[in-house]
Design an enzyme around this catalytic site. Structure first.
Site: not given
Ligand code: OAD
Length: 234
Positions: A115, A143, A182, A184, A208-210
């Site tokens: 990303h 720019c 980590g 979702s 992942n905790p969830e």
């Molecule tokens: P999310 O915010 O959707 O998900 C975060 C995940 O991390 C969740 O499943 C939590 O349960 C988990 N989590 C939280 N704390 C944690 C910990 N300490 N250890 C392990 N897991 C933990 O974030 P992303 O999946 O990264 O895209 O989101 C994907 C994309 O959606 C991002 O890159 C961004 C976003 O909108 C763009 O900006 C294009």
């Protein structure tokens, strides 16, 4: 954990797929957690080309807030452990959805940033891309050609950088082990990399905790925080 650790030890083309949860313990808000909100805007309402067209200064203020937060934090034990794992596994690829640069700061080198990077800007006029760590950044930055600069990140509804996503699918297609940490697992095409690795016969572990929509295809789910679990692979 024991089985997963043995699988990693025996792997030759291991991959880690990380998301915002890996940086959560550093203090970077996740996207879908409640602390990810800024002035009550949801990321889906700001991280879009339409939002930037309507109000580039507002979108930049949000990014400036996030850049400041990220500049104040450090890689955590999960980032550091992933960098160590790479050292012991020459075929290791780290694929991240994070734009914070913390994996690289922790020492990972073979990093595919799906990303983009919050520390780069891209001209909406001439396409010039450059690193810019100025804080606070002038909103919006302009720019040399007069075009407005945008963050060099992927927004909702945009294509991922072709070369990066190709390499990521190649790594997933050849993987014999994949650690999904980590995320979702709801944002495509990142989430489909886990399916690709599954098809390739890789051993899949989720940290992942969830549970997530990817949990069902995992060989092993290790519920817990990345900073507590990932170092256990060393
Ligand atoms: P999310 O915010 O959707 O998900 C975060 C995940 O991390 C969740 O499943 C939590 O349960 C988990 N989590 C939280 N704390 C944690 C910990 N300490 N250890 C392990 N897991 C933990 O974030 P992303 O999946 O990264 O895209 O989101 C994907 C994309 O959606 C991002 O890159 C961004 C976003 O909108 C763009 O900006 C294009």
């Amino acid at each position: 954990m024991k089985e997963a650790k043995l699988r990693l030890a025996g792997s030759v083309r291991a991959v880690a797929l990380t998301g915002a949860g890996v940086s959560a313990e550093s203090g970077v808000p996740t996207f879908r957690g409640s602390e990810g909100l800024w002035r009550n805007f949801r990321p889906e309402d700001l991280a879009t080309p339409g939002a930037f067209e309507r109000d580039p200064a507002l979108v930049w203020q949000w990014y400036d807030w996030r850049r400041k937060k990220i500049s104040e934090v450090k890689p955590n034990p999960a980032h550091r452990a992933l960098a160590q794992i790479e050292k012991g596994h020459p075929g290791f690829t780290l694929i991240t959805q994070n734009v914070d640069g913390l994996h690289t700061l922790a020492g990972s080198t073979n990093v595919l940033e799906l990303h983009g990077s919050i520390w780069r800007v891209r001209c909406t006029g001439c396409g010039t891309v450059k690193e810019d760590r100025t804080l606070p950044i002038k909103t919006p930055p302009v720019c040399g050609c007069g075009g407005i600069m945008r963050p060099d990140v992927v927004w909702f509804g945009e294509m991922l950088p072709e070369a990066v996503i190709e390499k990521a699918f190649e790594a997933a297609s050849n993987a014999d082990f994949m650690m999904v940490v980590g995320t979702s697992g709801v944002v495509q095409p990142a989430a489909s990399l886990a399916f690709r690795a599954r098809e390739a016969g890789a051993y899949l572990v989720e940290i992942n905790p969830e549970s997530t929509p990817l949990s069902g295809i995992m060989d092993q789910r290790i519920p817990g925080r990345a900073g507590d679990i990932v170092p256990g692979f060393l």
